[in-house]
Design an enzyme around this catalytic site. Structure first.
Site, PDB file in Angstrom:
ATOM      1  N   CYS A  99      13.862  11.159   6.284  1.00 38.80           N
ATOM      2  CA  CYS A  99      13.745  10.600   7.819  1.00 38.80           C
ATOM      3  C   CYS A  99      15.098  10.706   8.341  1.00 38.80           C
ATOM      4  O   CYS A  99      15.356  10.599   9.515  1.00 38.80           O
ATOM      5  CB  CYS A  99      13.159   9.478   7.773  1.00 38.80           C
ATOM      6  SG  CYS A  99      14.230   8.015   7.486  1.00 38.80           S
TER       7      CYS A  99
ATOM      8  N   GLU B   9      -0.499   7.515  -1.297  1.00 38.12           N
ATOM      9  CA  GLU B   9      -1.457   7.599  -2.304  1.00 38.12           C
ATOM     10  C   GLU B   9      -1.009   9.095  -2.898  1.00 38.12           C
ATOM     11  O   GLU B   9      -1.444   9.567  -4.017  1.00 38.12           O
ATOM     12  CB  GLU B   9      -2.771   8.177  -1.762  1.00 38.12           C
ATOM     13  CG  GLU B   9      -3.056   9.044  -0.814  1.00 38.12           C
ATOM     14  CD  GLU B   9      -2.655   8.716   0.785  1.00 38.12           C
ATOM     15  OE1 GLU B   9      -1.680   7.889   0.869  1.00 38.12           O
ATOM     16  OE2 GLU B   9      -3.419   9.174   1.951  1.00 38.12           O
TER      17      GLU B   9
ATOM     18  N   LYS C 114       0.774  -1.107  -0.151  1.00 41.65           N
ATOM     19  CA  LYS C 114       0.017   0.042   0.067  1.00 41.65           C
ATOM     20  C   LYS C 114       0.990   1.124   0.045  1.00 41.65           C
ATOM     21  O   LYS C 114       1.402   1.734   1.061  1.00 41.65           O
ATOM     22  CB  LYS C 114      -0.973   0.048   1.279  1.00 41.65           C
ATOM     23  CG  LYS C 114      -2.301   0.834   1.224  1.00 41.65           C
ATOM     24  CD  LYS C 114      -2.227   1.990   0.557  1.00 41.65           C
ATOM     25  CE  LYS C 114      -1.864   2.950   1.850  1.00 41.65           C
ATOM     26  NZ  LYS C 114      -1.530   4.494   1.423  1.00 41.65           N
TER      27      LYS C 114
ATOM     28  N   GLU D  77       8.741  17.427  14.198  1.00 36.94           N
ATOM     29  CA  GLU D  77       9.556  17.368  13.007  1.00 36.94           C
ATOM     30  C   GLU D  77       8.922  17.988  11.932  1.00 36.94           C
ATOM     31  O   GLU D  77       7.732  17.963  11.625  1.00 36.94           O
ATOM     32  CB  GLU D  77       9.228  15.738  12.577  1.00 36.94           C
ATOM     33  CG  GLU D  77      10.009  15.224  11.308  1.00 36.94           C
ATOM     34  CD  GLU D  77       9.597  13.840  11.002  1.00 36.94           C
ATOM     35  OE1 GLU D  77       8.554  13.379  10.966  1.00 36.94           O
ATOM     36  OE2 GLU D  77      10.667  13.256  10.205  1.00 36.94           O
TER      37      GLU D  77
HETATM   38  P1  NAD Z   1       2.577   9.325   6.619  1.00 36.47           P
HETATM   39  O1  NAD Z   1       2.436   8.660   8.218  1.00 36.47           O
HETATM   40  O2  NAD Z   1       1.348  10.458   6.560  1.00 36.47           O
HETATM   41  O3  NAD Z   1       1.998   8.190   5.808  1.00 36.47           O
HETATM   42  C1  NAD Z   1       2.598   6.863   5.640  1.00 36.47           C
HETATM   43  C2  NAD Z   1       1.597   5.868   5.068  1.00 36.47           C
HETATM   44  O4  NAD Z   1       0.419   5.757   6.220  1.00 36.47           O
HETATM   45  C3  NAD Z   1       0.918   6.228   3.899  1.00 36.47           C
HETATM   46  O5  NAD Z   1       0.686   5.008   2.907  1.00 36.47           O
HETATM   47  C4  NAD Z   1      -0.552   6.873   4.304  1.00 36.47           C
HETATM   48  O6  NAD Z   1      -1.468   6.559   3.334  1.00 36.47           O
HETATM   49  C5  NAD Z   1      -0.616   6.036   5.659  1.00 36.47           C
HETATM   50  N1  NAD Z   1      -1.677   6.876   6.546  1.00 36.47           N
HETATM   51  C6  NAD Z   1      -1.617   8.107   6.508  1.00 36.47           C
HETATM   52  N2  NAD Z   1      -2.411   8.652   7.695  1.00 36.47           N
HETATM   53  C7  NAD Z   1      -2.964   7.388   8.027  1.00 36.47           C
HETATM   54  C8  NAD Z   1      -3.968   6.985   9.188  1.00 36.47           C
HETATM   55  N3  NAD Z   1      -4.682   8.221   9.841  1.00 36.47           N
HETATM   56  N4  NAD Z   1      -4.281   5.885   9.140  1.00 36.47           N
HETATM   57  C9  NAD Z   1      -3.760   4.856   8.464  1.00 36.47           C
HETATM   58  N5  NAD Z   1      -2.906   4.844   7.557  1.00 36.47           N
HETATM   59  C10 NAD Z   1      -2.411   6.252   7.318  1.00 36.47           C
HETATM   60  O7  NAD Z   1       3.686   9.688   6.408  1.00 36.47           O
HETATM   61  P2  NAD Z   1       4.370  10.529   5.138  1.00 36.47           P
HETATM   62  O8  NAD Z   1       3.939  11.870   5.215  1.00 36.47           O
HETATM   63  O9  NAD Z   1       4.183   9.824   3.873  1.00 36.47           O
HETATM   64  O10 NAD Z   1       5.853  10.097   5.180  1.00 36.47           O
HETATM   65  C11 NAD Z   1       6.789  11.098   6.064  1.00 36.47           C
HETATM   66  C12 NAD Z   1       6.958  10.627   7.310  1.00 36.47           C
HETATM   67  O11 NAD Z   1       7.660   9.264   7.304  1.00 36.47           O
HETATM   68  C13 NAD Z   1       8.067  11.382   7.975  1.00 36.47           C
HETATM   69  O12 NAD Z   1       7.480  11.599   9.342  1.00 36.47           O
HETATM   70  C14 NAD Z   1       9.365  10.689   7.946  1.00 36.47           C
HETATM   71  O13 NAD Z   1      10.188  11.031   8.994  1.00 36.47           O
HETATM   72  C15 NAD Z   1       8.689   9.177   7.978  1.00 36.47           C
HETATM   73  N6  NAD Z   1       9.804   8.178   7.660  1.00 36.47           N
HETATM   74  C16 NAD Z   1      10.290   7.298   8.221  1.00 36.47           C
HETATM   75  C17 NAD Z   1      11.177   6.450   7.844  1.00 36.47           C
HETATM   76  C18 NAD Z   1      12.037   5.546   8.891  1.00 36.47           C
HETATM   77  O14 NAD Z   1      12.618   4.426   8.311  1.00 36.47           O
HETATM   78  N7  NAD Z   1      12.073   5.764  10.033  1.00 36.47           N
HETATM   79  C19 NAD Z   1      11.710   6.609   6.320  1.00 36.47           C
HETATM   80  C20 NAD Z   1      10.891   7.586   5.620  1.00 36.47           C
HETATM   81  C21 NAD Z   1      10.049   8.297   6.132  1.00 36.47           C
END
Ligand code: NAD
Length: 499
Positions: free
Chosen positions: A281, A176, A173, A384
């Protein structure tokens, strides 16, 4: 307008729910496609097909599965430019950076070519009279990968590589906001010989994520995204009896010791703070110069270099340093956080808020910003920001700087710039952060190590990729086998040693 699809059973599948999410080109602010948001019913069909396909895939010997990975890796390599273009178009990062995104994912696939060695079990002969003891690693079944927007190629590859090489089927997944790269990767995997159904890409939002978390067939969830969602997903998956590893957000600090090579530290902060518009990240978002003299000298070097950074669309060529942020909402949030930093008394040395790029006035651009005299109670320190904003928190001593990192909620990455081996060694040993750089600003381990943060940067056990990923995506079965020639043994009612 382009209408994107899911990838189910080895074919593109149109969405059936009538629910869509807009996909933007962040450089122009235009909607370039819409992606269907799946329902629990569509997910159930994908899981059903994955469950059937997984049986044959798990029975395929590991070397043959590894050969699929080998061809997949070659195809990723051959299609690097096409994949990088997809990444840049939906994410906004520069093309060289997008190639790096694909490359760091490809390197994990390269390790998966050695899957048979990583999947080997253990064996002890003559563990007792006529008794042999052995363990084997078996795939979990159907697993899920849920990925963020900021690495549209790398993180889906980190998820699918080890899961598939270990004999699982995966429901991926993707975010989006950047769905096209995952579909392109699924097509390449099919071309490489991956049987239909073994990899399904189902697009969607919270509705589909919750359906994944509640579906009894899904055995494990590998998530990467922001900390609140990581924690939520970990809790819901675990309470449904699933294996889960959920990687979250970060606030990565870089210590600059008085003996550091300041020119090198400055260049490191430019790349690690502003590369990919700070949307990594492992970005360094906090510089911690030790001593006012170090801090003043660092700021003096940083300012002219930051002011020269070129921000623009990925189509403007290789001299662009970084592109837009992902959405209008992200741009507005970053600007709001900068204003809060000013209100709370931090010194805004470079202000990137009013950047306008001719011809791209509707793009989601943020110029680079630099704060000095940030303190740990300020919102810009606690949150962040995930944008091109670098904060300098001045520390009086090395111990104060170390304590700052230790007290921070996040523990993804950190770095120290110093000429002193003892200080570097002490830092690496004592700091409570998962990935540490010594004179190295973004210490993302190579693909044959593993990647993972500590504290609120990761929930669950085991890291991503490398040997840990093969442990996460397999379960261990241990067999105690006895053959009776020459052995006289009566019924044993007590628990006893094998000898
Ligand atoms: P996000 O948490 O908004 O989304 C990540 C995934 O979760 C997406 O597929 C999204 O569709 C889904 N999602 C979003 N809201 C949701 C909800 N309420 N319920 C269920 N699923 C949901 O993150 P993002 O904005 O896409 O990515 C950026 C974040 O990811 C930053 O905080 C970054 O630090 C982190 N990140 C962490 C790593 C790591 O390995 N630690 C690597 C890359 C990015």
């Amino acid at each position: 307008m382009q209408e994107l699809c899911h990838w189910i059973d080895g074919k593109e599948a149109k969405g059936t729910t009538g629910r869509f999410s807009d996909v933007f080109n962040p450089a122009t602010g235009e909607v370039i496609a819409r992606v269907p948001l799946a329902s629990a019913t569509e997910l159930a069909a994908a899981i059903d097909s994955a469950e059937k396909a997984q049986i044959g895939w798990a029975a395929t010997n590991p070397q043959r599965r590894a050969r699929v990975m080998m061809r997949f890796g070659q195809l990723i390599h051959d299609n690097m430019d096409m994949l990088a273009e997809l990444v840049s178009r939906e994410h906004g990062k520069t093309l060289p950076d997008a190639r790096g995104d694909v490359q760091r994912g490809l390197e994990v696939i390269e390790v998966c070519m050695g899957a048979p060695a990583l999947l080997k079990g253990e064996y002890t002969d003559n563990a007792g009279p006529g008794i042999d003891l052995y363990s084997m690693r078996q795939p979990l079944g159907v697993v899920a990968g849920i990925t963020p927007f900021n690495f549209p190629a790398m993180i889906p590859l980190w998820k699918m590589g080890p899961a598939l090489a270990a004999g699982n089927a995966m429901i991926l997944k993707p975010s989006e906001r950047v769905p096209s790269t995952s579909i392109a990767l699924a097509k390449l995997a099919q071309e490489a010989g991956l049987p239909d159904g073994v990899l399904q890409v189902v697009n969607g939002d919270k509705e589909i994520v919750d359906a994944i978390l509640d579906h009894p067939t899904i055995q494990a969830v590998g998530f990467v995204g922001s900390t609140p969602i990581a924690q939520y997903i970990y809790g819901r998956a675990a309470s449904n009896g699933k294996r889960a590893q959920c990687f979250g957000g970060a606030k990565n600090h870089m210590l600059i010791m008085p003996d550091a090579d300041l020119d090198k530290a400055t260049d490191a902060l430019l790349g690690a703070g502003f590369g990919a518009a700070g949307e990594r990240c492992m970005a360094i978002s906090v510089a911690v110069p030790v001593g006012d003299e170090t801090a003043d000298a660092l700021i003096e070097r940083l300012v002219p270099k930051i002011e020269k950074l070129k921000v623009g669309p990925y189509t403007a060529g290789d001299d662009v340093d970084f592109g837009p942020v992902i959405t209008k909402a992200a741009q507005e949030r970053i600007n709001r956080l900068i204003a809060s930093g000013v209100d709370e008394g931090a010194k805004l040395v470079v202000d990137g808020r009013d950047l306008k790029i001719q011809g791209y006035e509707n793009g989601f651009f943020c110029g680079p910003s630099l704060f000095d005299h940030v303190t740990p109670d300020m919102e810009i320190y606690r949150e962040e920001i995930f944008g091109p904003v670098l904060s300098s928190v001045r520390a009086k001593t090395y111990e104060d700087a170390l304590k700052l990192v230790m007290d921070n909620d996040y523990g993804n990455g950190t770095a120290i710039y110093t000429a002193d081996g003892d200080t570097a060694r002490d830092f690496a040993s004592r700091v409570n952060v998962g990935m540490v750089g010594v004179n190295f600003p973004i210490p993302v381990p190579l693909s044959y190590y593993t990647f993972g943060g500590w504290k609120k940067s990761a929930f669950g056990d085991l890291n991503q990729y490398g040997p840990d990923a093969f442990r996460f995506y397999t379960k261990t079965k241990t067999v105690t086998a006895r053959w009776f020639s020459g052995i006289k043994d009566g019924a044993a009612l007590n628990f006893k040693a094998l000898d």
